[in-house]
Write a protein that holds these residues in place. Structure first.
Motif, PDB file in Angstrom:
ATOM      1  N   PHE B 146      -0.722  15.180   7.236  1.00  0.00           N
ATOM      2  CA  PHE B 146      -2.122  16.098   7.029  1.00  0.00           C
ATOM      3  C   PHE B 146      -1.503  17.532   6.994  1.00  0.00           C
ATOM      4  N   VAL B 149       0.640  18.145   3.483  1.00  0.00           N
ATOM      5  CA  VAL B 149      -0.239  18.074   2.294  1.00  0.00           C
ATOM      6  C   VAL B 149      -1.021  19.172   2.312  1.00  0.00           C
ATOM      7  N   SER B 150      -1.558  19.727   3.435  1.00  0.00           N
ATOM      8  CA  SER B 150      -2.577  20.723   3.349  1.00  0.00           C
ATOM      9  C   SER B 150      -2.013  22.255   3.398  1.00  0.00           C
ATOM     10  N   TYR B 151      -0.758  22.294   4.019  1.00  0.00           N
ATOM     11  CA  TYR B 151      -0.327  23.647   4.501  1.00  0.00           C
ATOM     12  C   TYR B 151       0.909  23.904   3.752  1.00  0.00           C
ATOM     13  N   ARG B 152       1.630  23.180   3.377  1.00  0.00           N
ATOM     14  CA  ARG B 152       2.961  23.455   2.581  1.00  0.00           C
ATOM     15  C   ARG B 152       2.763  23.962   1.418  1.00  0.00           C
ATOM     16  N   GLY B 153       3.357  25.296   1.081  1.00  0.00           N
ATOM     17  CA  GLY B 153       3.460  25.895   0.102  1.00  0.00           C
ATOM     18  C   GLY B 153       2.121  26.550  -0.476  1.00  0.00           C
ATOM     19  N   VAL B 154       1.247  26.535   0.326  1.00  0.00           N
ATOM     20  CA  VAL B 154      -0.110  27.194  -0.103  1.00  0.00           C
ATOM     21  C   VAL B 154      -0.124  28.604   0.224  1.00  0.00           C
ATOM     22  N   TYR B 156      -3.314  31.251  -1.005  1.00  0.00           N
ATOM     23  CA  TYR B 156      -4.389  30.981  -1.836  1.00  0.00           C
ATOM     24  C   TYR B 156      -4.892  32.489  -2.147  1.00  0.00           C
ATOM     25  N   SER B 157      -4.082  33.516  -1.861  1.00  0.00           N
ATOM     26  CA  SER B 157      -4.320  34.863  -2.106  1.00  0.00           C
ATOM     27  C   SER B 157      -4.262  35.177  -3.612  1.00  0.00           C
TER      28      SER B 157
END
Lengths: 170, 157
Positions: B146, B149-154, B156-157
């Motif tokens: 989780f 998938v959710s946080y790696r390489g994210v 959003y700015s």
């Protein structure tokens, strides 16, 4: 476990429902962060399974799913269709900018949509009520689960960044 | 008797969970709780109702105790131990927490037989040990997956 008892109208409807629901899911604009998308997909899937296995089977046994008492692949596909609806619920909650004043209408409309779908499921023998269960009994279930979803979503929103282009809450 | 005992245990584990300092976020705790709940429900349905390896009581209040074990105690304890494992500083303490969690579930299994909630027909407690140990491993890797998938390489700015 079986695949299905007989591949007929209920299996075809479940397949079409899955194709449409997941198709819409992928076509909708990506409003939410990835963890929120995953969370509410699993939320929808889990609520479906929890209620069906608690009141739809076991000692209470209010309905038979698809054509058989045996757990089948068709049943799993039926539950998979619940996942996108968990996401749609929060997606349109944001699209329509639902607040304290409008959430009663929002939940009521969704509960009626759920009841309509349940009516279709009964009509085409996906859900076969027994032991005195009636379609209208699902209405309180939808009202409870969807009110819980609103409360939980508001809690998550107060602690985490849920929208891609939103500020992180304090 | 069974209902009161299992209700108390479900309440106690939930209360401990709310009392402890949590290392997982609200989203992570809910995500793991729900997936373990799905596995627990499906496992019990296949083993108990499908293959009938274990018989469940037909007595309504004791059956409700079984529902508390399946749907509250198992997922809640898994989430609780996962928070404690992520707080522990050494591998030894993490292993001890996991072992205690598995032992608790096996003890509750025993309590379930003692209170006539469940009866083994074609089953052995060792299979339950394997199931509970596997469930702990699944919970650990679900959280890892989780987060990946959710946080790696994210960004959003």
């Amino acid at each position: 476990m079986i695949l299905w008892e007989a591949f007929d109208k209920n299996e075809i409807f479940i397949l079409i429902l899955n194709i449409i629901a997941y198709g819409v899911l992928f076509l909708l604009p990506k409003k939410f962060t990835r963890d929120i998308v995953l969370l509410f997909l699993v939320w929808g899937f889990t609520i479906g399974i929890f209620f069906d296995f608690t009141i739809g089977g076991g000692l209470i046994d209010f309905y038979l799913l698809n054509d058989s008492n045996k757990y089948g692949l068709n049943d799993i596909c039926y539950y998979l269709a619940f996942a996108p609806f968990g996401y749609f619920f929060v997606h349109f909650y944001e699209v329509f900018n639902i607040n304290r004043g409008t959430f009663i209408w929002y939940v009521t409309v969704w509960a009626l949509v759920g009841l309509g779908l349940h009516w279709i499921f009964i009509l085409i023998d996906i859900v076969n009520p027994k032991n005195g269960y009636q379609l209208l009994y699902s209405f309180p279930v939808f009202l409870i689960t969807q009110t819980m979803t609103v409360l939980f979503y508001q809690l998550v929103k107060s602690k985490h960044k849920v929208l891609k282009n939103a500020e992180q809450p304090d | 008797m069974g209902f009161a005992v299992f209700f108390f245990i479900a309440w106690l584990i939930t209360a401990i969970f709310f009392a402890i300092q949590k290392k997982l976020s609200l989203i992570e705790n809910t995500f793991i709780f729900m997936l373990i709940l799905v596995i627990s429900i499906n496992w019990s349905w296949i083993i108990y109702e499908g293959f009938k390896f274990i018989k469940i009581t037909k007595e309504p209040m004791n059956y409700t105790a079984f529902l508390f074990f399946r749907s509250v105690i198992i997922p809640m304890l898994l989430v609780l131990q996962l928070n404690l494992v992520h707080q522990s500083k050494t591998f030894g303490s993490a292993a001890l927490i996991t072992s205690l969690s598995v032992a608790t579930l096996l003890l509750l299994d025993g309590l379930s037989f003692y209170l006539n909630i469940t009866t083994y027909k074609n089953w052995h407690i060792f299979y339950d040990f394997l199931y509970f140990a596997g469930l702990h491993a699944i919970a650990y890797y679900l959280l890892w997956l989780f987060r990946k998938v959710s946080y790696r390489g994210v960004n959003y700015s």
